[in-house]
Design an enzyme around this catalytic site. Structure first.
Site, mmCIF file in Angstrom:
data_model
loop_
_atom_site.group_PDB
_atom_site.id
_atom_site.type_symbol
_atom_site.label_atom_id
_atom_site.label_comp_id
_atom_site.label_asym_id
_atom_site.label_seq_id
_atom_site.Cartn_x
_atom_site.Cartn_y
_atom_site.Cartn_z
ATOM 1 N N TYR A 83 -6.190 6.126 5.209
ATOM 2 C CA TYR A 83 -6.605 5.312 4.034
ATOM 3 C C TYR A 83 -5.726 4.013 4.378
ATOM 4 O O TYR A 83 -6.082 2.933 4.075
ATOM 5 C CB TYR A 83 -5.926 6.006 2.688
ATOM 6 C CG TYR A 83 -5.602 5.202 1.638
ATOM 7 C CD1 TYR A 83 -6.492 4.580 0.942
ATOM 8 C CD2 TYR A 83 -4.010 4.838 1.631
ATOM 9 C CE1 TYR A 83 -6.256 3.452 0.095
ATOM 10 C CE2 TYR A 83 -3.817 3.832 0.649
ATOM 11 C CZ TYR A 83 -4.706 3.345 -0.231
ATOM 12 O OH TYR A 83 -4.368 2.559 -1.239
ATOM 13 N N ASP A 86 -9.453 6.308 -1.328
ATOM 14 C CA ASP A 86 -8.185 6.990 -2.010
ATOM 15 C C ASP A 86 -8.779 7.563 -3.248
ATOM 16 O O ASP A 86 -10.030 7.623 -3.475
ATOM 17 C CB ASP A 86 -7.229 5.887 -2.433
ATOM 18 C CG ASP A 86 -7.714 4.894 -3.528
ATOM 19 O OD1 ASP A 86 -8.697 5.176 -4.023
ATOM 20 O OD2 ASP A 86 -6.681 4.299 -3.906
ATOM 21 N N GLU A 133 0.791 -1.255 -0.071
ATOM 22 C CA GLU A 133 0.096 -0.050 -0.016
ATOM 23 C C GLU A 133 0.991 1.214 -0.185
ATOM 24 O O GLU A 133 0.635 2.229 -0.789
ATOM 25 C CB GLU A 133 -0.828 -0.139 1.118
ATOM 26 C CG GLU A 133 -1.920 -0.978 1.315
ATOM 27 C CD GLU A 133 -2.938 -0.766 -0.141
ATOM 28 O OE1 GLU A 133 -3.032 0.478 -0.600
ATOM 29 O OE2 GLU A 133 -3.566 -1.521 -0.514
#
Ligand code: SF4
Length: 352
Positions: free
Chosen positions: A118, A136, A35
């Protein structure tokens, strides 16, 4: 209305999800790495970096133990180096506060350096099946279009509406798959400039598609104007190597690199400013070989014009300074790599 997203998206993801090395592993550390790397970077670029990172630093303890410059060297080429620094700091915190095990509690994850709302939602939903909706840029675009959400979705009422819609659409039985599907859809189908609405599983309920002008949403971000800056860098060389100093200037703080100094403007005196810089590094100025070609480099909103001055080093190597072979320039950030490439050309010209 957004509930229709849940089923359509689930079926689409089962059929079309990409096989990625971090998918299906269930390891929060591996998911976290992916991520962080995927922020501002394309999937195809991230895959080899992720593979190398996992091999070199298979768990938070291995990452925490590594020197920061080794981590940043592995990061070179991904840009946004604060992400690499935060990864390292967070790994240290995981070792110190959580005995090396990645925490499960969203509150604790949120407190790790560099991890925001996030990334917390992504890790918790994908690794632990926590029903947290990821928002996002890709998810924002899909939802703004689906709902024809006017106004600035980054603030105020539009932001609240978008959050509520993301929560309402979330598949609570499979939050990880759902979040990945939303992000994949934004990345591959509902793209910023040319959404492929005919191939989209949400087309039948999508307001933007029905309008005939899907790219009208979301409201574009107001771009910050680029600031032009002039810099000089000292590329100090032996016969085969370049000397790299730690903390080589405010631009890429924490990296080993060629020392840099900012100039007043296009006519700034690079030689004079670098002489002053050598004094702050507590070394006598080495012999100047010449001026390599000026190059351009962009860092976020700054457009840099960089003048590399090349110096010959024939003394013992100062403490803390590293030697980098000319053919290993790919190991340093692009800014320094460009200075080394320009130097190689100058040296070729002066020896031929
Ligand atoms: S139908 Fe088109 S605009 Fe709507 S979500 Fe799908 S790709 Fe995006």
């Amino acid at each position: 209305m957004v509930r229709t997203i849940t089923t359509a998206l689930g079926a689409w993801f089962q059929k079309s999800q990409r096989s990625l090395p971090w998918r299906g592993v269930g390891d929060p550390y591996a998911i976290w790495l992916s991520e962080v790397m995927l922020q501002q970077t394309r999937v195809a670029t991230v895959i080899p970096y992720w593979n190398r990172f996992i091999q070199q630093f298979p768990d938070p303890a291995a990452l925490a133990e590594a020197p920061l410059d080794e981590v940043l060297e592995m990061w070179a080429g991904l840009g946004y180096y604060s992400r690499g620094r935060n990864l390292h700091a967070a790994a240290k915190q995981i070792v110190e506060l959580h005995h090396g095990s990645f925490p499960r509690d969203p509150q604790q994850i949120r407190q790790l350096p560099g991890i925001g709302e996030y990334t917390t939602a992504a890790i918790c939903s994908i690794a632990f099946d926590e029903p947290l909706a990821v928002i996002d840029g890709n998810v924002e675009r899909v939802l703004c279009r689906y709902l024809c959400l006017d106004g600035d979705h980054r603030k105020g009422a539009a932001r609240t509406l978008l959050r509520e819609a993301a929560e309402a659409a979330l598949d609570r039985s499979h939050p990880g798959d759902h979040n990945q599907a939303m992000m994949d859809l934004g990345r591959t189908t509902c793209t910023p400039r040319s959404p492929d609405c005919r191939a989209c599983p949400l087309a039948s309920g999508c307001g933007a598609y029905a309008s005939g002008d899907p790219t009208r949403w979301p409201l574009p971000k107001v771009r910050r104007a680029n600031e032009e800056q002039w810099w000089a860098t000292a590329v100090v060389v032996t016969r085969q190597e370049v000397l790299l100093w730690p903390n080589c200037g405010e631009l890429l703080n924490g990296h080993m690199g060629t020392p840099m100094v900012r100039l007043d403007g296009p006519d700034g005196d690079a030689k004079f400013e670098l002489l002053r810089l050598f004094k702050t590094l507590a070394i006598d100025a080495p012999e100047l070989i010449g001026h390599a070609d000026r190059f351009q480099h962009s860092i976020t909103h700054r457009k840099l014009q960089v003048s590399p001055l090349v110096y010959r080093w024939n003394r013992s190597i100062p403490e803390g300074v590293k030697l980098l072979p000319f053919d290993a320039a790919h190991r340093v950030p692009a800014l320094h790599r460009k200075a080394i490439d320009a130097t190689k050309e100058l040296l070729l010209e002066t020896t031929s």
